[in-house]
Write a protein that holds these residues in place. Structure first.
Motif, PDB file in Angstrom:
ATOM      1  N   PRO A  78       5.375 127.439 122.492  1.00  0.00           N
ATOM      2  CA  PRO A  78       4.603 128.415 121.714  1.00  0.00           C
ATOM      3  C   PRO A  78       3.599 127.723 120.787  1.00  0.00           C
ATOM      4  N   ASP A  79       2.369 128.161 120.858  1.00  0.00           N
ATOM      5  CA  ASP A  79       1.304 127.628 120.006  1.00  0.00           C
ATOM      6  C   ASP A  79       1.641 127.902 118.544  1.00  0.00           C
ATOM      7  N   PRO A  80       1.895 126.864 117.755  1.00  0.00           N
ATOM      8  CA  PRO A  80       2.311 127.097 116.359  1.00  0.00           C
ATOM      9  C   PRO A  80       1.260 127.828 115.527  1.00  0.00           C
ATOM     10  N   SER A  81       0.000 127.695 115.888  1.00  0.00           N
ATOM     11  CA  SER A  81      -1.054 128.287 115.055  1.00  0.00           C
ATOM     12  C   SER A  81      -1.022 129.815 115.075  1.00  0.00           C
ATOM     13  N   GLN A  82      -0.405 130.398 116.099  1.00  0.00           N
ATOM     14  CA  GLN A  82      -0.370 131.862 116.158  1.00  0.00           C
ATOM     15  C   GLN A  82       0.504 132.468 115.065  1.00  0.00           C
ATOM     16  N   PHE A  83       1.400 131.647 114.504  1.00  0.00           N
ATOM     17  CA  PHE A  83       2.309 132.136 113.461  1.00  0.00           C
ATOM     18  C   PHE A  83       1.839 131.761 112.051  1.00  0.00           C
ATOM     19  N   ASP A  84       0.750 131.033 111.966  1.00  0.00           N
ATOM     20  CA  ASP A  84       0.275 130.485 110.693  1.00  0.00           C
ATOM     21  C   ASP A  84      -0.775 131.403 110.093  1.00  0.00           C
ATOM     22  N   ARG A  85      -0.382 132.089 109.050  1.00  0.00           N
ATOM     23  CA  ARG A  85      -1.285 133.065 108.424  1.00  0.00           C
ATOM     24  C   ARG A  85      -2.580 132.443 107.921  1.00  0.00           C
ATOM     25  N   ASN A  86      -2.525 131.161 107.666  1.00  0.00           N
ATOM     26  CA  ASN A  86      -3.715 130.488 107.144  1.00  0.00           C
ATOM     27  C   ASN A  86      -4.614 129.955 108.242  1.00  0.00           C
ATOM     28  N   SER A  87      -4.172 130.089 109.474  1.00  0.00           N
ATOM     29  CA  SER A  87      -4.956 129.558 110.584  1.00  0.00           C
ATOM     30  C   SER A  87      -5.937 130.604 111.102  1.00  0.00           C
ATOM     31  N   ILE A  88      -7.092 130.123 111.561  1.00  0.00           N
ATOM     32  CA  ILE A  88      -8.033 131.052 112.193  1.00  0.00           C
ATOM     33  C   ILE A  88      -7.476 131.561 113.516  1.00  0.00           C
ATOM     34  N   TYR A  89      -6.436 130.913 114.002  1.00  0.00           N
ATOM     35  CA  TYR A  89      -5.815 131.312 115.272  1.00  0.00           C
ATOM     36  C   TYR A  89      -4.612 132.222 115.080  1.00  0.00           C
ATOM     37  N   PHE A  90      -4.350 132.593 113.833  1.00  0.00           N
ATOM     38  CA  PHE A  90      -3.211 133.484 113.550  1.00  0.00           C
ATOM     39  C   PHE A  90      -3.329 134.765 114.362  1.00  0.00           C
ATOM     40  N   ASP A  91      -2.194 135.198 114.918  1.00  0.00           N
ATOM     41  CA  ASP A  91      -2.164 136.435 115.698  1.00  0.00           C
ATOM     42  C   ASP A  91      -1.004 137.298 115.222  1.00  0.00           C
ATOM     43  N   GLN A  92      -1.376 138.387 114.595  1.00  0.00           N
ATOM     44  CA  GLN A  92      -0.398 139.286 113.995  1.00  0.00           C
ATOM     45  C   GLN A  92       0.561 139.864 115.031  1.00  0.00           C
ATOM     46  N   LYS A  93       0.106 139.935 116.258  1.00  0.00           N
ATOM     47  CA  LYS A  93       0.930 140.570 117.288  1.00  0.00           C
ATOM     48  C   LYS A  93       1.904 139.605 117.952  1.00  0.00           C
ATOM     49  N   SER A  94       1.848 138.342 117.555  1.00  0.00           N
ATOM     50  CA  SER A  94       2.780 137.369 118.112  1.00  0.00           C
ATOM     51  C   SER A  94       4.070 137.331 117.310  1.00  0.00           C
ATOM     52  N   THR A  95       5.176 137.215 117.995  1.00  0.00           N
ATOM     53  CA  THR A  95       6.460 137.014 117.332  1.00  0.00           C
ATOM     54  C   THR A  95       7.130 135.784 117.928  1.00  0.00           C
TER      55      THR A  95
END
Length: 152
Positions: free
Chosen positions: A74-91
DNA sequence: GCCAACGTTGGC
DNA sequence: GCCAACGTTGGC
């Protein structure tokens, strides 16, 4: 073993960043296209060879080679609220996006420019040179790989 | 900075 | 499930 071409904007991550730390795996994160994601998830394997392609910059083309040292996770950036790659729909239970790790192999003495790649009849099937292509992770056939390597 | 081409979203 | 509107990519 399979061959790939990964696009990157050198301002974000360039072959020089690889070369600067040749023993440190690079986390290839931020792929947010489903077709590219599926390649990462289903087909990119440890030991695969990867062309590093510089896009959206002054010198556009293949800049070097890396290899896969860690397959899909799993791409760690999807869970990082501070990342431009953050994805709210990822769990964490159902991550959407996938990362792999790459290690530096080599920097090409001379970048292979996009117009050079476009000029070769043997590469007309390569997604990179096809009109409108936007894939950031794409397969390269063995024949295509050898054609390109022969240019170096 | 422009814009063609493509991907995604969301109303219906 | 269609498709218009919008967003993004990425070369030029």
């Amino acid at each position: 073993m399979n061959y790939w071409l990964f696009k990157t904007e050198p301002a974000e991550c360039s072959i020089d960043d690889f070369a600067r730390a040749p023993d440190t795996p690079i986390v290839w994160e931020g792929v947010r296209n489903y077709q590219a994601r599926n390649f990462l998830r289903d087909q990119v394997a440890i030991g695969d060879q990867v062309f590093i392609y510089h896009s959206s910059c002054k010198d556009i083309g293949i800049a070097g080679i890396a290899k896969v040292v860690k397959a899909a996770y799993p791409d760690p950036s999807q869970f990082d609220r501070n990342s431009i790659y953050f994805d709210q729909k990822s769990t964490t239970e159902q991550p959407r996006w996938i990362a792999v790790n790459l290690l530096f192999v080599s920097k090409l003495e001379q970048l292979i420019r996009l117009d050079k790649l476009k000029s070769l009849a043997t590469l007309i099937e390569l997604p990179l040179v096809r009109k409108g292509n936007r894939l950031s992770v794409m397969p390269v056939t063995r024949a295509e790989w050898q054609t390109i390597i022969a240019l170096t």
